[in-house]
Structures are given as C-alpha cells and as structure tokens.
Design a protein around this motif. Structure first.
Motif, mmCIF file in Angstrom:
data_model
loop_
_atom_site.group_PDB
_atom_site.id
_atom_site.type_symbol
_atom_site.label_atom_id
_atom_site.label_comp_id
_atom_site.label_asym_id
_atom_site.label_seq_id
_atom_site.Cartn_x
_atom_site.Cartn_y
_atom_site.Cartn_z
ATOM 1 N N GLU A 310 0.830 -1.206 0.000
ATOM 2 C CA GLU A 310 0.000 0.000 0.000
ATOM 3 C C GLU A 310 0.867 1.260 0.000
ATOM 4 O O GLU A 310 0.593 2.220 -0.702
ATOM 5 C CB GLU A 310 -0.912 0.016 1.234
ATOM 6 C CG GLU A 310 -2.133 -0.862 1.067
ATOM 7 C CD GLU A 310 -2.716 -1.317 2.400
ATOM 8 O OE1 GLU A 310 -3.410 -2.335 2.397
ATOM 9 O OE2 GLU A 310 -2.444 -0.660 3.433
ATOM 10 N N TRP A 387 1.899 0.644 -8.786
ATOM 11 C CA TRP A 387 1.430 1.056 -7.450
ATOM 12 C C TRP A 387 0.188 1.933 -7.578
ATOM 13 O O TRP A 387 -0.829 1.709 -6.907
ATOM 14 C CB TRP A 387 2.549 1.819 -6.707
ATOM 15 C CG TRP A 387 2.023 2.474 -5.463
ATOM 16 C CD1 TRP A 387 1.829 1.875 -4.259
ATOM 17 C CD2 TRP A 387 1.571 3.827 -5.327
ATOM 18 N NE1 TRP A 387 1.293 2.774 -3.377
ATOM 19 C CE2 TRP A 387 1.121 3.973 -3.992
ATOM 20 C CE3 TRP A 387 1.506 4.919 -6.194
ATOM 21 C CZ2 TRP A 387 0.607 5.181 -3.520
ATOM 22 C CZ3 TRP A 387 0.994 6.115 -5.720
ATOM 23 C CH2 TRP A 387 0.551 6.237 -4.395
ATOM 24 N N GLN A 391 -3.469 1.779 -5.860
ATOM 25 C CA GLN A 391 -3.604 2.588 -4.641
ATOM 26 C C GLN A 391 -4.043 4.031 -4.870
ATOM 27 O O GLN A 391 -4.463 4.697 -3.934
ATOM 28 C CB GLN A 391 -2.262 2.617 -3.864
ATOM 29 C CG GLN A 391 -1.669 1.254 -3.591
ATOM 30 C CD GLN A 391 -2.508 0.425 -2.628
ATOM 31 O OE1 GLN A 391 -3.322 0.955 -1.878
ATOM 32 N NE2 GLN A 391 -2.335 -0.876 -2.672
ATOM 33 N N SER A 427 4.298 5.935 -2.581
ATOM 34 C CA SER A 427 3.227 6.815 -2.101
ATOM 35 C C SER A 427 3.723 8.252 -1.924
ATOM 36 O O SER A 427 2.926 9.171 -1.786
ATOM 37 C CB SER A 427 2.643 6.290 -0.788
ATOM 38 O OG SER A 427 3.673 6.135 0.166
#
Ligand code: GLU
Length: 548
Positions: A310, A387, A391, A427
C-alpha cells in the motif's frame, strides 16, 4: 487376531501400508553434501504478516546459501481458524517478494515436487499409517475423556498446585485395555488418539538450536493428542510426520515453538526416525516507549505485509531491509558489493539475533532510498504505475495521460553516478511530482531578497531562457544575467564582498526554481524546465511575478 490388532483395524480400517512402505515412497533426497532442505509451513489463519515473510526469507536464504531445497507446506488442519483467501494471500506475498519455492503447494490442485501432497488436509492417510503403527506398538491409545472430565482433572491439579495436563496417573485412558476401548468405540463414544509418552519429567533433554545455542528442558511426559476426534492431526504430530517424510534437514520456525521441542524430539524418537536440526527465529521487535516489544499484528500496521504494498515500498527494498535485520553484517557487505545479487551474500543462521531484531521504519526508508536511487527511469515508471493503479487511481490517470512526460519526470537526476536519494516509497511520488502537473500556488521566496529584486529576475529571465541548453549552458546563462541585476555570478566572489551585491547566481536560480515549482528544493531544475516546455515556463514565471 489380537485385541490390539482388532482395535487398530477398527480405528484405521483403510490403512494397509506401514511406515516402511512410506520410507520407500519418500526416499532420502539425493543432494550434495551440506545442502539444507527447509520449508515455510504457514497456517492460512490470516493474511501474510511480516514475521512469516521474515521466517520465509531466512529459510529461502538458507536453502540458497547451501544449494538446498526450499519448499512450501500448507498447514491447514485448523479449519475453524482458517481465513478465506488466506493461503492465496500468503502465496502471492511470497512470490511478490521473490521467495520462489523449489517445490510445494501452489494453489488448489496445483503443486510441484515428489514429496507431497504439500497440503496437510490432503495428508490424512499418511498420518494414519504412523498412527496405526504407534497404536500397534503400544505407543498410542484412544482417549475417551470428555472436555468436562479434562477440565475437572485440571482444576484438581491447580488446587493441589500440581503441573496441569494429561500425564502419569492423570492419563486415565492409558489404563484401558484394547477390549475396553473397542467396546467404547463400538458404542459410538468419541475419542482422540494420544501418545503414550515414554518421557519422565525429572529427566532433561538437551538440543543444539542453530540460532539460540544449547537448550536444556525437562523431558515431555504429557500424553499429547496425536489425532483429534475428526482424525486430523495436531500440529505436533503433523510436524514430525511431515518433516520426516519430506526429508527436511532444518526446521527454521518462530521461537514460539521452542517450548514444544521436547515433545517433537520425543515424537521423532517414537517414530524411529532422525529428528531435523532446529533453528528458532526470534520475533521481530519494535521500540515502544523506550522499551522493546514484539511487533504486534493488532497494534502495528507495519506488521501486515500489505502495508508495504500500500505504501509502495519496492519488494526489493523490503527484502534488502529484512536481510539487514537477519544478519547484522549484511549492510557492510552491501556497501562493498553494491552490484551483487542478494544471493551472493554468505547468509548464516548462526549470525541471527538471539534476542530479536529491532524493526525500524526509518531504517527501512533509508535502505529503500538507496534501492530506488539505483533504478532507471523505466523501472521507476513501471513500478509507480503498478502502485498507482492499485492505490491511487487519480494519479494513475494523470501519469497515463502522457506517458512520455511521466517517464521524463522519473528520468530527471537518474542514471548518473550520484542519483538523488529522496524517494523511499511510491506513495511519496504524487506529492513529490505535484508541480509537474499543477502550477504553484505558493512561493517560498528566499527571505533575504527584496520583492523588487525578485520581480526584476522574473522579468529579465524569460528573454534569456533557452530550453535547448544543457545543464552547464543553462547555469552559465543565469550567471551571465547576474551583473545587470546587481547579483554576483560567482559564489566565491560574493562571499568575499557580500555588501556589494544583492545576492549571487545561486539566489537567482532559487528565485526561478520557486517561481517554476513553488519549492526551494527540487531535482535538477534545468531538466524540470525542459520537460515542462517553454510555454509553460513563460506562463509560470509570469504568474509568479503577478503573485508578488
Ligand atoms: N503452521 C505453523 C505456524 O504457522 C508452522 C510452524 C513451523 O514452521 O513448523 O506457526
């Protein structure tokens, strides 16, 4: 026919094979000297957590370092605690982290290797062969005690301050004759199969744990359950049967099992087979309020392996980090062998921490920054897209709207001898790259400069900016602009006589950087500007001047 034989046939009518037959079916492996056969044997009672990933990594490295075998066994005997999709999640996680198995269970109906089945729920006939044989040797017996009866025994033991459990005089079903047992079974009484423990609590067992060293404990004298009332084995019995038949040489598992080793050694003995070597891995620890505690599935999000996906940590970063906590000399080795694959590291169980390695997210971030800094633009683009797709769909759309532009972003300051080390996980990328997609709304101008001087720079610069210039020419252009604006082209000169200037070339480029990106710190500004393009740069400089 003897009553014992009759009882054995009544309990196991379908078992016709003997342990000797199984020895033939699962012969000793033909492997080079020193090769270790290891396994990861998770129970699908939840999603993959860091402890299992860590233990799997340690097993994998052990097999790799000894040119041995790493296999996967699914320990699904506890149907009550099983979680839907748990096994698939664990398997997918291991694959994602590069822990490729040599043999084992892969999916329902799919497994590789000649020592299977590798799913315990498919192995009942094998356990029953050994169970029947133990029964016939007088080393196992059916026990008909109900939960209430066992509770009453326990309470009595507690009152008398005695060791609790089913042993010695308390093991009441030990005394049943085969005839009595047959009668109860025929009457439909439920039963479990217990070991008739040959152990004595006053004697000690000693064994050498590869990680923890020599350990001594009292012998087991408990008549532990081998088969539950549904015929399914307990962990203890399944461990002994499976790791023998699968020819495991080293059982590397969590140290919550250490207290059970006396039971396990005894089981291998009554089965008449050689026990494996044991290596008990201490749990991963975490600093908390100045103390140390186990990483907790309940309290710590980073205990779940999903957390890393995540957050967008590359699998490689997590593996690199796990190695640094597995063997403390790994970091040093990595520094000296930056380009070597992890498999070249001489991993050794003996170098593992006895007290439990400390998990530190900041350290993981540092390790990950190095890993990401070593990636080329295409690798980063691909990883960020993968990713973002999962996400951050909005960011994914932003990137895929112009892939060449996206690739351009990740190419800046990458691939050279000194790549920037500012990203630890994907992220961070949306915020890190925000100014490529959005014009700045705030301008953190250098405090020491007057608004008028900033304005003068912003007005003069568009006329000299040439997007075709390389980094050197680009900065030379800024330097050339300096005298007319009252700035010093050379920092050294400026430092000798700061009073004579408004600032130096670095300040001028900072003004341009702030105007274009809204930040004082960015990767190579020349590259950023070239990617944004002349029109966008002109628009951003004008907007910045207007906002002054
Ligand atoms: N199924 C056991 C567990 O998940 C395996 C322990 C072992 O590796 O033997 O704890």
């Amino acid at each position: 026919m003897s009553a014992l034989q009759e009882l054995a046939d009544l309990l196991f009518p379908n078992v016709t094979e003997t342990p000797d037959d199984l020895e033939q079916r699962y012969p000793a492996r033909q492997l080079p000297e020193g090769a270790r056969v290891v396994r990861i044997a998770p129970s699908p009672t939840g999603y993959l957590h860091l402890g299992v990933l860590f233990t799997a990594t340690v097993n994998f490295l052990t097999a790799q370092a000894s040119k041995g075998v790493f296999f996967f066994r699914l320990e699904d005997t506890d149907k009550k605690r099983e979680v839907d999709g748990g096994a698939a999640d664990i398997l997918a996680g291991l694959r994602q982290y590069g822990l490729v198995i040599d043999e084992g269970y892969e999916a329902p109906g799919k497994e590789t290797g000649s020592y299977g089945p590798y799913r315990q729920s498919d192995r009942a006939p094998l356990y029953h062969v050994y169970a029947k044989s133990l029964l016939l040797q007088g080393l196992a017996y059916p026990c008909f005690c109900t939960a209430e009866e066992l509770d009453a025994v326990r309470t009595g033991q507690e009152v008398k301050k005695q060791r609790t459990g089913y042993y010695g005089e308390y093991a009441s079903c030990r005394a049943l004759t085969p005839e009595q047992a047959i009668e109860k079974i025929k009457a439909g009484q439920p039963y479990v199969l217990r070991l008739r423990s040959p152990g004595d609590e006053s004697r000690r067992v000693k064994f050498d744990d590869v990680i923890k060293g020599t350990i001594e404990m009292p012998e087991n004298d408990q008549d532990i359950v081998l088969l539950k009332s549904d015929g399914i084995p307990t962990y203890h019995f399944a461990h002994a049967v499976d790791d023998h038949l699968m020819r495991t040489t080293h059982v590397i598992r969590g140290d919550e099992w250490i207290a059970s080793v006396p039971i396990h050694l005894q089981l291998f003995r009554v089965l008449g087979v050689k026990p494996p070597k044991y290596a008990h891995v201490s749990p991963i620890m975490k600093e908390d309020n100045g103390g140390k505690r186990k990483l907790s599935k309940r309290k710590d999000p980073e205990a779940a392996v999903h957390f890393y996906a995540e957050q967008g940590y590359p699998a490689d970063s997590v593996q690199e980090y796990l190695l640094t906590i597995a063997n403390s000399d790994y970091e040093e080795w990595r520094r000296c062998n930056a380009d070597k694959p992890r498999s070249a590291f001489p991993f050794n169980l003996k170098k593992m921490s006895v007290s439990g390695a400390l998990f530190d997210l900041n350290k993981l971030n540092d390790v990950s920054k190095n890993v990401i800094a070593g990636m080329d633009a295409d690798t980063v683009l691909e990883a960020v897209l993968a990713w973002a797709k999962e996400q951050n769909p909005a960011f994914y759309e932003q990137l895929t709207a112009d892939l060449a532009f996206a690739r351009g972003i990740f190419a800046i300051d990458r691939g050279g001898p000194k790549p920037r080390k500012d990203l630890s996980r994907w992220s961070e990328v949306p915020e890190y790259t925000a100014y490529f997609f959005n014009r700045p709304t705030e301008y953190p101008w250098p405090e020491q400069l007057a608004t008028e001087d900033i304005r003068a720079i912003l007005e003069a610069y568009p006329a000299v900016y040439d997007p075709a210039q390389d980094k050197q020419a680009w900065f030379d252009t800024i330097k050339a602009l300096c005298p007319s604006l009252g700035f010093c082209p050379e920092i050294k000169e400026y430092k000798k006589d700061p009073g004579s200037y408004k600032g130096h070339a670095g300040d001028v480029s900072t003004v341009i950087r702030v105007a274009v990106t809204g930040r004082r710190n960015t990767p190579d500004l020349c590259g950023i500007m070239a990617l944004l393009g002349n029109d966008e740069i002109a628009a951003r400089l004008a907007a910045a001047a207007k906002a002054l």
